[in-house]
Design an enzyme around this catalytic site. Sequence first.
Site, mmCIF file in Angstrom:
data_model
loop_
_atom_site.group_PDB
_atom_site.id
_atom_site.type_symbol
_atom_site.label_atom_id
_atom_site.label_comp_id
_atom_site.label_asym_id
_atom_site.label_seq_id
_atom_site.Cartn_x
_atom_site.Cartn_y
_atom_site.Cartn_z
ATOM 1 N N GLU A 191 46.945 -9.767 42.342
ATOM 2 C CA GLU A 191 47.559 -9.387 41.052
ATOM 3 C C GLU A 191 48.824 -8.578 41.360
ATOM 4 O O GLU A 191 48.835 -7.801 42.315
ATOM 5 C CB GLU A 191 46.558 -8.491 40.293
ATOM 6 C CG GLU A 191 47.101 -7.838 39.037
ATOM 7 C CD GLU A 191 46.142 -6.764 38.477
ATOM 8 O OE1 GLU A 191 45.498 -6.036 39.269
ATOM 9 O OE2 GLU A 191 46.050 -6.656 37.235
ATOM 10 N N ASN B 116 50.905 -9.245 32.120
ATOM 11 C CA ASN B 116 50.414 -9.233 33.501
ATOM 12 C C ASN B 116 49.971 -10.678 33.775
ATOM 13 O O ASN B 116 48.945 -11.122 33.266
ATOM 14 C CB ASN B 116 49.252 -8.235 33.601
ATOM 15 C CG ASN B 116 48.785 -8.031 35.018
ATOM 16 O OD1 ASN B 116 49.047 -8.837 35.898
ATOM 17 N ND2 ASN B 116 48.054 -6.943 35.243
ATOM 18 N N LYS C 85 46.931 -12.242 31.728
ATOM 19 C CA LYS C 85 45.678 -11.471 31.755
ATOM 20 C C LYS C 85 45.142 -11.209 30.349
ATOM 21 O O LYS C 85 45.832 -10.611 29.504
ATOM 22 C CB LYS C 85 45.942 -10.151 32.481
ATOM 23 C CG LYS C 85 44.718 -9.286 32.746
ATOM 24 C CD LYS C 85 45.138 -8.117 33.639
ATOM 25 C CE LYS C 85 44.002 -7.245 34.091
ATOM 26 N NZ LYS C 85 44.471 -6.197 35.036
ATOM 27 N N GLU D 70 47.778 0.265 31.940
ATOM 28 C CA GLU D 70 48.140 -1.149 31.733
ATOM 29 C C GLU D 70 48.411 -1.469 30.268
ATOM 30 O O GLU D 70 49.271 -2.274 29.946
ATOM 31 C CB GLU D 70 47.018 -2.058 32.251
ATOM 32 C CG GLU D 70 47.197 -2.461 33.681
ATOM 33 C CD GLU D 70 46.274 -3.593 34.063
ATOM 34 O OE1 GLU D 70 46.504 -4.731 33.649
ATOM 35 O OE2 GLU D 70 45.306 -3.315 34.797
ATOM 36 N N CYS E 134 42.227 -9.683 37.944
ATOM 37 C CA CYS E 134 41.547 -8.403 38.154
ATOM 38 C C CYS E 134 40.398 -8.120 37.196
ATOM 39 O O CYS E 134 39.317 -8.655 37.360
ATOM 40 C CB CYS E 134 42.559 -7.255 38.156
ATOM 41 S SG CYS E 134 41.805 -5.771 38.864
ATOM 42 N N ASN F 74 44.009 -5.441 41.752
ATOM 43 C CA ASN F 74 44.348 -4.105 42.267
ATOM 44 C C ASN F 74 43.260 -3.207 41.726
ATOM 45 O O ASN F 74 43.325 -2.767 40.574
ATOM 46 C CB ASN F 74 45.673 -3.607 41.691
ATOM 47 C CG ASN F 74 46.900 -4.228 42.312
ATOM 48 O OD1 ASN F 74 47.533 -3.658 43.187
ATOM 49 N ND2 ASN F 74 47.266 -5.414 41.833
HETATM 50 N N1 CDV Z 1 43.957 -3.894 37.700
HETATM 51 C C1 CDV Z 1 42.764 -3.845 37.067
HETATM 52 O O1 CDV Z 1 42.497 -4.593 36.154
HETATM 53 N N2 CDV Z 1 41.908 -2.869 37.500
HETATM 54 C C2 CDV Z 1 40.616 -2.642 36.895
HETATM 55 C C3 CDV Z 1 40.289 -1.154 36.905
HETATM 56 C C4 CDV Z 1 41.027 -0.422 35.873
HETATM 57 C C5 CDV Z 1 38.837 -0.891 36.661
HETATM 58 C C6 CDV Z 1 39.521 -3.391 37.637
HETATM 59 O O2 CDV Z 1 38.727 -4.043 36.965
HETATM 60 O O3 CDV Z 1 39.429 -3.287 38.853
#
Ligand code: CDV
Length: 326
Positions: A47, A110, A127, A146, A172, A197
């Site tokens: 990501e 994103n 996303k 975010e 993510c 991330n």
């Molecule tokens: N970049 C993300 O989406 N991170 C989320 C954090 C905030 C929990 C994740 O699900 O890893």
Amino acid sequence: MARYLTMAAAQLGPISRGDSKASVVQRLIALIRQAHERAVEFVVFPEMALTTFFPRWYIDDRDAVDAYFDSTMPSPETLPLFEEAARRRVGFYLGYCERAEEGNRIRRFNSSVLVDRDGKLLGKYRKVHVPGASENDPTLPLQHLEKLYFEDGNLGFPVFKTASATIGMAICNDRRWPETYRTMALKGAEVVVLGYNSPAQMPDWPDQNALRAFHHLVCMQSAAYQNGLWIVASAKAGREDGFDLLGHSCIIAPSGEVVALSSTLADELVPYRCDIDLAPYYKSFHDFERNRRPDQYEGLLAARGNQRSRADAEACRRYWDGGEPA
Ligand code: CDV
């Protein structure tokens, strides 16, 4: 005849706030070259693979944040990546920050793109499950803003038929939601690719720290098994600008087994030769067509309580229009 596709998570170590996109692209190109040498046909980058994970900070300088975004893909900086990947015949997934002009306004998502082995863009994903907050809280040691910088994705979960497999994308936090995988599996996805991330520690949820890797894996292992999917998940890993990011890039088979796992927190290729036909095999084992009971799943498609999401969207718009955050 069995269908095999050699895929790899192309994990990245940390990217500092001062690193240029051009320098990061050189790292991505090095991973593409390694992939080629190891007969990998498709790699998955993380990501927001071109920048530091800036939503951990409230940044007042909109121009500085806007510089993390790209209006075109390939962009001038990523064109060498697209060219090298096509030369080496390696397809890829790339997460990036997208600036789009839609309905007479600039929107920011994103996003990720899927690129085939000829360097042709097959599709885009934005996303859907955007986590975190839209309000700046300077008292927190680690923020996750975010919702301030990005709008919620509006493309659903498309899947793309390629020569080797039907592929869908996620980003993510999407990996923690069962709906992500089920939506794509019902459209015929055999492979889900995603980048992430994920903080290795959650300062405001300290009891979660010891479980971070377990939760990361368990949600994808169960999703792979429950939906008959290959999942390739690629981390931005290591200590980035003073904050630790989880590694554990992996490839998970439709049996739910982790068949490949990263062993570092640096740039690392994590390859596996995937038997794509295991996906239809596990789907037929569950026999979705016959056994699913959508008539009994009331509430699953009910509109969400969107008070908060409206407030978040307004905070995002105010930020980018130059006003103060909520
Ligand atoms: N970049 C993300 O989406 N991170 C989320 C954090 C905030 C929990 C994740 O699900 O890893």
